[in-house]
Design a protein around this motif. Structure first.
Motif, PDB file in Angstrom:
ATOM      1  N   TYR A 127       0.849  -1.196   0.000  1.00  0.00           N
ATOM      2  CA  TYR A 127       0.000   0.000   0.000  1.00  0.00           C
ATOM      3  C   TYR A 127       0.882   1.242   0.000  1.00  0.00           C
ATOM      4  CZ  TYR A 127      -3.815   3.076   1.614  1.00  0.00           C
ATOM      5  OH  TYR A 127      -4.748   4.074   1.741  1.00  0.00           O
ATOM      6  N   ASP A 128       0.709   2.101  -1.014  1.00  0.00           N
ATOM      7  CA  ASP A 128       1.687   3.171  -1.211  1.00  0.00           C
ATOM      8  C   ASP A 128       1.460   4.413  -0.350  1.00  0.00           C
ATOM      9  OD1 ASP A 128      -0.495   4.343  -2.445  1.00  0.00           O
ATOM     10  OD2 ASP A 128       0.403   4.432  -4.447  1.00  0.00           O
ATOM     11  N   GLN A 129       0.406   4.454   0.441  1.00  0.00           N
ATOM     12  CA  GLN A 129       0.194   5.600   1.320  1.00  0.00           C
ATOM     13  C   GLN A 129       1.032   5.512   2.597  1.00  0.00           C
ATOM     14  OE1 GLN A 129      -1.901   8.349   0.501  1.00  0.00           O
ATOM     15  NE2 GLN A 129      -1.665   7.263  -1.439  1.00  0.00           N
ATOM     16  N   VAL A 130       1.639   4.351   2.807  1.00  0.00           N
ATOM     17  CA  VAL A 130       2.483   4.126   3.978  1.00  0.00           C
ATOM     18  C   VAL A 130       3.744   3.386   3.547  1.00  0.00           C
ATOM     19  CG1 VAL A 130       0.461   3.963   5.483  1.00  0.00           C
ATOM     20  CG2 VAL A 130       1.452   1.881   4.521  1.00  0.00           C
ATOM     21  N   SER A 131       4.694   3.307   4.449  1.00  0.00           N
ATOM     22  CA  SER A 131       5.833   2.404   4.246  1.00  0.00           C
ATOM     23  C   SER A 131       5.411   1.069   4.847  1.00  0.00           C
ATOM     24  CB  SER A 131       7.072   2.953   4.953  1.00  0.00           C
ATOM     25  OG  SER A 131       8.165   2.079   4.777  1.00  0.00           O
ATOM     26  N   ALA A 132       5.023   0.132   3.979  1.00  0.00           N
ATOM     27  CA  ALA A 132       4.438  -1.131   4.429  1.00  0.00           C
ATOM     28  C   ALA A 132       5.518  -2.130   4.832  1.00  0.00           C
ATOM     29  CB  ALA A 132       3.555  -1.730   3.339  1.00  0.00           C
ATOM     30  N   THR A 133       5.256  -2.850   5.913  1.00  0.00           N
ATOM     31  CA  THR A 133       6.169  -3.889   6.373  1.00  0.00           C
ATOM     32  C   THR A 133       5.983  -5.157   5.542  1.00  0.00           C
ATOM     33  OG1 THR A 133       4.563  -4.851   7.915  1.00  0.00           O
ATOM     34  CG2 THR A 133       5.907  -3.011   8.723  1.00  0.00           C
ATOM     35  N   LYS A 134       6.738  -6.182   5.911  1.00  0.00           N
ATOM     36  CA  LYS A 134       6.493  -7.501   5.347  1.00  0.00           C
ATOM     37  C   LYS A 134       5.071  -7.936   5.735  1.00  0.00           C
ATOM     38  CE  LYS A 134       9.731  -9.411   7.895  1.00  0.00           C
ATOM     39  NZ  LYS A 134      10.622 -10.444   8.509  1.00  0.00           N
ATOM     40  N   PRO A 135       4.394  -8.734   4.905  1.00  0.00           N
ATOM     41  CA  PRO A 135       3.054  -9.196   5.275  1.00  0.00           C
ATOM     42  C   PRO A 135       3.089 -10.146   6.464  1.00  0.00           C
ATOM     43  CG  PRO A 135       3.718 -10.103   3.141  1.00  0.00           C
ATOM     44  CD  PRO A 135       4.817  -9.202   3.587  1.00  0.00           C
ATOM     45  N   TYR A 136       1.997 -10.162   7.229  1.00  0.00           N
ATOM     46  CA  TYR A 136       1.929 -11.077   8.368  1.00  0.00           C
ATOM     47  C   TYR A 136       0.739 -12.027   8.290  1.00  0.00           C
ATOM     48  CZ  TYR A 136      -1.434  -7.844  10.657  1.00  0.00           C
ATOM     49  OH  TYR A 136      -2.501  -7.051  10.970  1.00  0.00           O
ATOM     50  N   TYR A 137      -0.156 -11.820   7.309  1.00  0.00           N
ATOM     51  CA  TYR A 137      -1.135 -12.864   7.006  1.00  0.00           C
ATOM     52  C   TYR A 137      -1.678 -12.691   5.602  1.00  0.00           C
ATOM     53  CZ  TYR A 137      -5.427 -10.032   8.076  1.00  0.00           C
ATOM     54  OH  TYR A 137      -6.445  -9.110   8.107  1.00  0.00           O
ATOM     55  N   HIS A 138      -2.270 -13.763   5.091  1.00  0.00           N
ATOM     56  CA  HIS A 138      -2.759 -13.837   3.718  1.00  0.00           C
ATOM     57  C   HIS A 138      -4.184 -14.378   3.770  1.00  0.00           C
ATOM     58  CE1 HIS A 138      -1.987 -15.668  -0.587  1.00  0.00           C
ATOM     59  NE2 HIS A 138      -2.869 -14.679  -0.606  1.00  0.00           N
ATOM     60  N   MET A 262       1.692  -4.186   7.953  1.00  0.00           N
ATOM     61  CA  MET A 262       1.510  -3.038   8.838  1.00  0.00           C
ATOM     62  C   MET A 262       2.120  -1.815   8.161  1.00  0.00           C
ATOM     63  SD  MET A 262       2.192  -4.776  12.552  1.00  0.00           S
ATOM     64  CE  MET A 262       1.444  -6.382  12.911  1.00  0.00           C
ATOM     65  N   GLY A 263       1.696  -0.642   8.562  1.00  0.00           N
ATOM     66  CA  GLY A 263       2.173   0.566   7.914  1.00  0.00           C
ATOM     67  C   GLY A 263       2.758   1.571   8.889  1.00  0.00           C
ATOM     68  N   VAL A 264       3.896   2.146   8.513  1.00  0.00           N
ATOM     69  CA  VAL A 264       4.511   3.236   9.276  1.00  0.00           C
ATOM     70  C   VAL A 264       4.777   4.380   8.301  1.00  0.00           C
ATOM     71  CG1 VAL A 264       5.551   1.623  10.904  1.00  0.00           C
ATOM     72  CG2 VAL A 264       6.878   2.381   8.932  1.00  0.00           C
ATOM     73  N   ARG A 265       5.275   5.491   8.812  1.00  0.00           N
ATOM     74  CA  ARG A 265       5.574   6.626   7.948  1.00  0.00           C
ATOM     75  C   ARG A 265       6.837   6.376   7.120  1.00  0.00           C
ATOM     76  NH1 ARG A 265       3.299   9.018  12.429  1.00  0.00           N
ATOM     77  NH2 ARG A 265       5.221   8.777  13.615  1.00  0.00           N
ATOM     78  N   TYR A 266       6.856   6.934   5.931  1.00  0.00           N
ATOM     79  CA  TYR A 266       8.084   6.901   5.134  1.00  0.00           C
ATOM     80  C   TYR A 266       9.188   7.663   5.871  1.00  0.00           C
ATOM     81  CZ  TYR A 266       5.676   4.996   1.054  1.00  0.00           C
ATOM     82  OH  TYR A 266       4.969   4.176   0.194  1.00  0.00           O
ATOM     83  N   GLY A 267      10.404   7.195   5.718  1.00  0.00           N
ATOM     84  CA  GLY A 267      11.544   7.862   6.335  1.00  0.00           C
ATOM     85  C   GLY A 267      11.841   7.391   7.748  1.00  0.00           C
ATOM     86  N   GLU A 268      11.069   6.417   8.258  1.00  0.00           N
ATOM     87  CA  GLU A 268      11.301   5.910   9.620  1.00  0.00           C
ATOM     88  C   GLU A 268      11.759   4.452   9.549  1.00  0.00           C
ATOM     89  OE1 GLU A 268       7.833   6.698  11.987  1.00  0.00           O
ATOM     90  OE2 GLU A 268       8.100   8.873  11.865  1.00  0.00           O
ATOM     91  N   ARG A 269      12.876   4.260   8.858  1.00  0.00           N
ATOM     92  CA  ARG A 269      13.369   2.906   8.617  1.00  0.00           C
ATOM     93  C   ARG A 269      13.673   2.119   9.910  1.00  0.00           C
ATOM     94  NH1 ARG A 269      14.953  -0.289   4.689  1.00  0.00           N
ATOM     95  NH2 ARG A 269      16.701  -1.720   4.969  1.00  0.00           N
ATOM     96  N   PRO A 270      14.338   2.721  10.913  1.00  0.00           N
ATOM     97  CA  PRO A 270      14.591   1.938  12.142  1.00  0.00           C
ATOM     98  C   PRO A 270      13.295   1.452  12.805  1.00  0.00           C
ATOM     99  CG  PRO A 270      16.009   3.876  12.071  1.00  0.00           C
ATOM    100  CD  PRO A 270      15.020   4.031  10.962  1.00  0.00           C
ATOM    101  N   TRP A 271      12.274   2.294  12.806  1.00  0.00           N
ATOM    102  CA  TRP A 271      10.994   1.906  13.400  1.00  0.00           C
ATOM    103  C   TRP A 271      10.351   0.775  12.582  1.00  0.00           C
ATOM    104  CZ3 TRP A 271       8.006   0.767  16.992  1.00  0.00           C
ATOM    105  CH2 TRP A 271       6.610   0.857  16.964  1.00  0.00           C
TER     106      TRP A 271
END
Length: 307
Positions: A127-138, A262-271
């Motif tokens: 999802y391009d509105q967030v920096s998406a993590t690896k998926p955790y379910y399908h 899950m989604g976090v803000r772009y630019g917050e790579r450590p988080w």
């Protein structure tokens, strides 16, 4: 392009007589370099986020089975797992998941104020509105119907489509507009059998399971096609009549299955990396929660067939 300043190497006045300078830095240049390094370190220290005092989650306040203000949803339970792993309390910033949810939660920031929340527990992978993590379910969309009313032999989408045309012609199939279910009915010439519901509703008391809990359970609908977690949760919650849940496979032109991240803000790579570590460390607990809520979990066989 030629630099307007001379190279920062030792000039002849600092060279040892009879020896090549080999581009050694002058004392002045060394001082400048050390000063710049100190400024850079100070800037980095100032930009570093303060230590977290809570796990701040963006949520919809009335969106079971995912979240609500009572903490009863799948995403609330996963947030609790993460909070315990981090040794932090979980706090929520709530906003209805209608239009512009991300803009009004994860990316919302007033001047001189902090963001109100730092993570969205459920977004489609990529999802391009967030920096998406690896998926955790399908999971996938599912067909839901009451048992004992002529559809008990349906174990797949293919079974449903192979029903007697006279039976199909009488069915009332509930679905949310602009969903994959709409495209599926259109592809198989069943549009007239669809009973559309608005996916965007201004009523704050509206919730996604009403189509099952109210209209399917009461007999107003013969079947419904909804996102798998909604199907599984509300089918378990309705006691009478007993409901069947049939996961649907994607087809060419109709994608039913989605991986959730899950989604976090772009630019917050450590988080983001920390969140992915939490996903890995809590995988068993996450899977147990999904199973408890009746989420249909699927494998690659449910994906759109390769050309």
């Amino acid at each position: 392009m030629t630099s307007p300043t001379a190279p920062c190497t030792e000039s002849a006045q600092f060279a040892t007589p009879g020896k090549a300078t080999r581009g050694r830095k002058s004392p002045a240049c060394v001082a400048v370099a050390l000063g710049l390094a100190a400024l850079s370190w100070n800037a980095a220290a100032q930009d570093a986020p303060p230590p977290r005092t809570a796990l701040r989650v963006c949520q919809d306040p009335n969106n079971l089975p995912f979240s609500n203000t009572k903490g009863e949803g799948i995403e609330n339970r996963i947030a609790d797992l993460f909070g315990k792993s981090m040794g932090l309390p979980v706090v929520y910033y709530s906003f209805p998941q209608r239009l512009a949810f991300i803009r009004n939660t994860l990316r919302f920031k007033l001047p001189d104020q902090d963001y109100p929340c730092d993570i969205v527990i459920g977004v489609p992978a990529g999802y391009d509105q967030v920096s998406a993590t690896k998926p955790y379910y399908h999971s996938t969309y599912a067909l839901v119907f009451a048992k004992g009313k002529g559809l008990d032999g349906v174990k797949s989408g293919e079974d449903f489509l192979q029903l007697d045309p006279a039976v199909l012609a009488k069915l009332r199939i509930g679905l949310y507009d602009a969903s994959p279910a709409s495209a599926w009915l259109a592809k198989h010439k069943l549009v007239e059998r669809g009973v559309p519901y608005k996916i965007m509703n201004a009523d704050p008391d509206q919730y996604p399971g009403q189509i099952i809990e109210n209209d399917l359970a009461s007999g107003k609908l013969d079947a419904a096609i909804v996102w798998g977690p909604i199907a599984g949760y509300y089918a378990k919650r309705v006691k009478t009549p007993e409901l069947a849940v049939v996961p649907l496979k994607s087809e060419r032109g109709v994608q039913f299955d989605y991986q959730i991240a899950m989604g976090v803000r772009y630019g917050e790579r450590p988080w983001k990396q920390q969140v992915e570590g939490l996903i890995d460390a809590n995988q068993a607990g996450i899977q147990a929660i999904l199973k408890e809520y009746g989420v249909p979990l699927v494998d690659a066989s449910f994906e759109t067939p390769k050309q």
